[in-house]
Enzyme design. Structure first.
Site, mmCIF file in Angstrom:
data_model
loop_
_atom_site.group_PDB
_atom_site.id
_atom_site.type_symbol
_atom_site.label_atom_id
_atom_site.label_comp_id
_atom_site.label_asym_id
_atom_site.label_seq_id
_atom_site.Cartn_x
_atom_site.Cartn_y
_atom_site.Cartn_z
ATOM 1 C CB CYS A 42 -14.515 -35.241 34.172
ATOM 2 S SG CYS A 42 -13.967 -36.280 35.547
ATOM 3 C CG ASP A 44 -16.416 -34.280 39.510
ATOM 4 O OD1 ASP A 44 -17.473 -33.841 40.000
ATOM 5 O OD2 ASP A 44 -15.330 -34.247 40.114
ATOM 6 N NE ARG A 46 -16.879 -32.009 42.211
ATOM 7 C CZ ARG A 46 -15.620 -31.817 42.624
ATOM 8 N NH1 ARG A 46 -15.389 -31.028 43.653
ATOM 9 N NH2 ARG A 46 -14.611 -32.396 42.007
ATOM 10 C CG HIS A 98 -13.721 -31.008 36.590
ATOM 11 N ND1 HIS A 98 -13.631 -31.137 37.955
ATOM 12 C CD2 HIS A 98 -13.688 -32.264 36.100
ATOM 13 C CE1 HIS A 98 -13.563 -32.415 38.268
ATOM 14 N NE2 HIS A 98 -13.590 -33.129 37.161
ATOM 15 C CB CYS A 101 -10.041 -33.314 37.555
ATOM 16 S SG CYS A 101 -10.488 -34.884 36.788
HETATM 17 ZN ZN LIG Z 1 -12.774 -35.052 36.937
#
Ligand SMILES: [Zn+2]
Length: 210
Positions: A42, A44, A46, A98, A101
């Site tokens: 992803c 993302d 993090r 994750h 999400c």
């Molecule tokens: Zn995500």
């Protein structure tokens, strides 16, 4: 928040550190890449692929998008898979989702999300396929977590559906496809232990491309 100037400062430090350990580090890096892993994760901020895996530059071929999706008409992810399998000859393909999400959460939201609609529909499709299991989970957060896991599994299946993966596996026994979830609360990687050969056999009943 990291400042714009600090990024270049950090970069100079990083170059210094790498050269201190190995004076020829960047000369070697410039020669070629030979990674054993393709990581599809992803976007993302993090969930950092190399950092959480402790991998060095050159070790992981990376593709990231919202919700770690593998869509058959997405030329981007399909090109990445094809190049990784046929040219780089990676040994493992990892799809990593994750918990918490944003993409998966948005897909569980019943509203018009504009340009995200066609993208997130792929996650809604995962929900539809596993509707009975997901609807039976009354706790919203637990249902969300389970959808993250099922989405990873379905994206692994989408990787296995590709001609590149099926053909390369017959000829070399690689790549093996794995599904992971990163637990954002603990930082730990969870291997969903997807039985690659079993999934491949099941897929080839319908999607055989060799
Ligand atoms: Zn995500």
């Amino acid at each position: 928040m990291i400042s714009y100037e600090k990024i270049f400062e950090n970069n100079r430090e990083w170059v210094k550190e790498k050269k201190a350990l190995d004076a020829d580090f960047f000369q070697k890096l410039a020669l070629d890449q030979n990674p054993d892993y393709l990581y599809i994760g992803c976007s993302d901020s993090r969930v950092t692929a190399e950092e959480m895996m402790g991998a060095a530059p050159g070790e992981i071929f990376v593709h990231r998008n919202i919700g770690n999706l593998v869509v058959s008409i997405d030329v981007n992810v399909m090109s990445v898979i094809n190049y990784a399998v046929k040219i780089l000859k990676v040994k493992h393909i990892i799809v990593c989702g994750h918990y918490r999400c944003g993409g998966v959460t948005a897909a569980m939201t019943q509203e018009d999300l504009g340009i995200l609609n066609p993208w997130l529909r792929n996650i809604r499709d995962v929900y539809r396929i596993h509707r009975d299991e997901l609807n039976a989970i009354t706790d919203y957060k637990k249902r969300l977590d389970r959808l993250v896991e099922l989405n990873v599994k379905e994206q692994c299946i989408n990787v296995i559906k590709t001609a590149a993966v099926q053909q390369q596996f017959v000829h070399t026994g690689f790549p093996i496809v794995h599904g992971w979830v990163m637990d954002i609360h603990t930082g730990q990687l969870i291997d969903l232990n997807i039985d690659f050969e079993k999934e491949l056999k099941g897929i080839q009943e319908i999607y055989r491309l060799i």
